[in-house]
Design a protein around this motif. Sequence first.
Motif, PDB file in Angstrom:
ATOM      1  N   PRO A   1       4.835  14.225   5.072  1.00  0.00           N
ATOM      2  CA  PRO A   1       4.958  14.342   6.439  1.00  0.00           C
ATOM      3  C   PRO A   1       5.004  13.006   7.203  1.00  0.00           C
ATOM      4  CG  PRO A   1       2.773  14.700   5.436  1.00  0.00           C
ATOM      5  CD  PRO A   1       3.730  14.820   4.419  1.00  0.00           C
ATOM      6  N   ARG A   2       5.002  11.841   6.320  1.00  0.00           N
ATOM      7  CA  ARG A   2       5.050  10.414   6.846  1.00  0.00           C
ATOM      8  C   ARG A   2       6.726  10.117   6.705  1.00  0.00           C
ATOM      9  NH1 ARG A   2       0.803   8.545   2.537  1.00  0.00           N
ATOM     10  NH2 ARG A   2       1.836  10.160   1.642  1.00  0.00           N
ATOM     11  N   CYS A   3       7.195  10.427   5.653  1.00  0.00           N
ATOM     12  CA  CYS A   3       8.811   9.885   5.373  1.00  0.00           C
ATOM     13  C   CYS A   3       9.975  10.975   5.275  1.00  0.00           C
ATOM     14  CB  CYS A   3       8.880   8.933   4.264  1.00  0.00           C
ATOM     15  SG  CYS A   3       8.757   9.641   2.649  1.00  0.00           S
ATOM     16  N   ASP A   4       9.453  12.274   5.139  1.00  0.00           N
ATOM     17  CA  ASP A   4      10.151  13.333   5.047  1.00  0.00           C
ATOM     18  C   ASP A   4      11.160  13.452   3.603  1.00  0.00           C
ATOM     19  OD1 ASP A   4      11.032  15.605   6.449  1.00  0.00           O
ATOM     20  OD2 ASP A   4      12.987  14.942   6.788  1.00  0.00           O
ATOM     21  N   THR A   5      10.531  12.734   2.637  1.00  0.00           N
ATOM     22  CA  THR A   5      11.385  12.990   1.234  1.00  0.00           C
ATOM     23  C   THR A   5      10.281  13.825   0.513  1.00  0.00           C
ATOM     24  OG1 THR A   5       9.935  11.060   0.396  1.00  0.00           O
ATOM     25  CG2 THR A   5      12.078  10.708   1.095  1.00  0.00           C
ATOM     26  N   PRO A   6      10.830  14.611  -0.664  1.00  0.00           N
ATOM     27  CA  PRO A   6      10.132  15.567  -1.254  1.00  0.00           C
ATOM     28  C   PRO A   6       8.684  14.844  -1.928  1.00  0.00           C
ATOM     29  CG  PRO A   6      12.458  15.760  -1.780  1.00  0.00           C
ATOM     30  CD  PRO A   6      12.313  14.512  -1.126  1.00  0.00           C
ATOM     31  N   VAL A   7       7.883  15.521  -1.953  1.00  0.00           N
ATOM     32  CA  VAL A   7       6.512  15.018  -2.558  1.00  0.00           C
ATOM     33  C   VAL A   7       6.664  15.257  -3.979  1.00  0.00           C
ATOM     34  CG1 VAL A   7       5.256  15.032  -0.207  1.00  0.00           C
ATOM     35  CG2 VAL A   7       5.092  16.953  -1.770  1.00  0.00           C
ATOM     36  N   LEU A   8       5.540  14.826  -4.658  1.00  0.00           N
ATOM     37  CA  LEU A   8       5.431  15.055  -6.203  1.00  0.00           C
ATOM     38  C   LEU A   8       4.169  15.854  -6.333  1.00  0.00           C
ATOM     39  CD1 LEU A   8       5.665  11.176  -7.616  1.00  0.00           C
ATOM     40  CD2 LEU A   8       7.060  13.224  -7.660  1.00  0.00           C
TER      41      LEU A   8
ATOM     42  N   GLY B   1       7.050   7.312  -2.475  1.00  0.00           N
ATOM     43  CA  GLY B   1       7.488   6.191  -1.639  1.00  0.00           C
ATOM     44  C   GLY B   1       6.404   5.706  -0.710  1.00  0.00           C
ATOM     45  N   CYS B   2       5.718   6.602   0.138  1.00  0.00           N
ATOM     46  CA  CYS B   2       4.605   6.223   0.933  1.00  0.00           C
ATOM     47  C   CYS B   2       3.196   5.748   0.195  1.00  0.00           C
ATOM     48  CB  CYS B   2       4.352   7.229   1.658  1.00  0.00           C
ATOM     49  SG  CYS B   2       5.890   7.948   2.828  1.00  0.00           S
ATOM     50  N   ASP B   3       3.096   6.239  -0.973  1.00  0.00           N
ATOM     51  CA  ASP B   3       1.822   5.956  -1.553  1.00  0.00           C
ATOM     52  C   ASP B   3       1.710   4.873  -2.656  1.00  0.00           C
ATOM     53  OD1 ASP B   3       0.370   7.859  -0.050  1.00  0.00           O
ATOM     54  OD2 ASP B   3       1.196   9.547  -1.492  1.00  0.00           O
ATOM     55  N   ARG B   4       3.146   4.286  -2.691  1.00  0.00           N
ATOM     56  CA  ARG B   4       3.223   3.101  -3.804  1.00  0.00           C
ATOM     57  C   ARG B   4       2.393   2.109  -2.953  1.00  0.00           C
ATOM     58  NH1 ARG B   4       8.444   3.250  -4.639  1.00  0.00           N
ATOM     59  NH2 ARG B   4       7.885   4.372  -6.565  1.00  0.00           N
ATOM     60  N   GLY B   5       1.605   1.180  -3.757  1.00  0.00           N
ATOM     61  CA  GLY B   5       0.912   0.000  -3.278  1.00  0.00           C
ATOM     62  C   GLY B   5      -0.695   0.445  -3.231  1.00  0.00           C
ATOM     63  N   ASP B   6      -1.132   1.899  -3.172  1.00  0.00           N
ATOM     64  CA  ASP B   6      -2.683   2.191  -3.175  1.00  0.00           C
ATOM     65  C   ASP B   6      -2.872   2.187  -4.552  1.00  0.00           C
ATOM     66  OD1 ASP B   6      -4.974   3.545  -3.040  1.00  0.00           O
ATOM     67  OD2 ASP B   6      -3.932   5.457  -2.055  1.00  0.00           O
ATOM     68  N   PRO B   7      -3.813   1.572  -5.083  1.00  0.00           N
ATOM     69  CA  PRO B   7      -4.263   1.570  -6.414  1.00  0.00           C
ATOM     70  C   PRO B   7      -4.546   2.812  -6.881  1.00  0.00           C
ATOM     71  CG  PRO B   7      -5.522  -0.298  -5.006  1.00  0.00           C
ATOM     72  CD  PRO B   7      -4.817   0.663  -4.060  1.00  0.00           C
ATOM     73  N   ALA B   8      -5.230   3.741  -6.278  1.00  0.00           N
ATOM     74  CA  ALA B   8      -5.404   5.110  -7.147  1.00  0.00           C
ATOM     75  C   ALA B   8      -4.151   5.815  -6.895  1.00  0.00           C
ATOM     76  CB  ALA B   8      -6.532   5.740  -6.074  1.00  0.00           C
ATOM     77  N   ALA B   9      -3.302   5.777  -5.985  1.00  0.00           N
ATOM     78  CA  ALA B   9      -2.217   6.647  -6.136  1.00  0.00           C
ATOM     79  C   ALA B   9      -1.047   6.034  -7.073  1.00  0.00           C
ATOM     80  CB  ALA B   9      -1.596   6.280  -4.598  1.00  0.00           C
ATOM     81  N   ASP B  10      -1.185   4.686  -7.320  1.00  0.00           N
ATOM     82  CA  ASP B  10      -0.460   3.930  -8.300  1.00  0.00           C
ATOM     83  C   ASP B  10      -0.656   4.456  -9.631  1.00  0.00           C
ATOM     84  OD1 ASP B  10       1.358   2.503  -6.390  1.00  0.00           O
ATOM     85  OD2 ASP B  10       0.160   0.722  -6.560  1.00  0.00           O
ATOM     86  N   ALA B  11      -1.788   4.570  -9.932  1.00  0.00           N
ATOM     87  CA  ALA B  11      -2.257   4.886 -11.250  1.00  0.00           C
ATOM     88  C   ALA B  11      -1.658   6.510 -11.489  1.00  0.00           C
ATOM     89  CB  ALA B  11      -3.757   4.863 -11.326  1.00  0.00           C
ATOM     90  N   LEU B  12      -1.827   7.378 -10.392  1.00  0.00           N
ATOM     91  CA  LEU B  12      -1.446   8.664 -10.920  1.00  0.00           C
ATOM     92  C   LEU B  12       0.300   8.608 -10.811  1.00  0.00           C
ATOM     93  CD1 LEU B  12      -2.220  11.766 -11.074  1.00  0.00           C
ATOM     94  CD2 LEU B  12      -2.171  11.624  -8.363  1.00  0.00           C
ATOM     95  N   LEU B  13       0.898   8.012  -9.868  1.00  0.00           N
ATOM     96  CA  LEU B  13       2.536   7.822  -9.689  1.00  0.00           C
ATOM     97  C   LEU B  13       2.793   7.403 -11.193  1.00  0.00           C
ATOM     98  CD1 LEU B  13       2.767   6.518  -6.272  1.00  0.00           C
ATOM     99  CD2 LEU B  13       3.678   8.575  -7.002  1.00  0.00           C
ATOM    100  N   ALA B  14       2.088   6.466 -11.776  1.00  0.00           N
ATOM    101  CA  ALA B  14       2.470   5.925 -13.267  1.00  0.00           C
ATOM    102  C   ALA B  14       2.636   6.918 -14.118  1.00  0.00           C
ATOM    103  CB  ALA B  14       1.875   4.857 -13.546  1.00  0.00           C
ATOM    104  N   LEU B  15       1.677   7.796 -13.916  1.00  0.00           N
ATOM    105  CA  LEU B  15       1.540   8.943 -15.136  1.00  0.00           C
ATOM    106  C   LEU B  15       2.852   9.877 -14.750  1.00  0.00           C
ATOM    107  CD1 LEU B  15       0.088  10.044 -17.321  1.00  0.00           C
ATOM    108  CD2 LEU B  15      -1.467  11.243 -15.894  1.00  0.00           C
TER     109      LEU B  15
END
Length: 125
Positions: free
Chosen positions: A24-31, A59-73
């Motif tokens: 809803p923030r950038c219109d790219t597909p979510v994970l 894209g949007c959640d990169r930089g948030d520590p909690a999101a970064d840990a999940l994105l890395a996985l």
Amino acid sequence: MTPGAERPAAVTLRTPASAPPPCPRCDTPVLLVARYPHSWHNRSGARVDGLRESVLCAGCDRGDPAADALLALFTEVGTEGETGGRDGEFGVRLGAWLTAVRRRAPRRAARAAEAEEARWRAGEL
């Protein structure tokens, strides 16, 4: 469940593989899409129960520590839903991310709505 008892905090997860919804923030597909119970108190003090959804966007959640840990996985294991035997680690990272988004977004939205109402009442809008 007895009246007034707290609902269990059941979380429904979707990892959209075929047709992921847009962020809803950038219109790219979510994970990942997480749906969970959420409640608040209205102006009269009555409790209002509902559901809330949060999305994990690369894209949007990169930089948030909690999101970064999940994105890395997600990056390590791919987005096909396979965790390569790391289900426990996924659960821990998912829990940290959910805790962060549950605390942050409603309060920000409520403060913004209150500020807008105050400006309207003051005749600024």
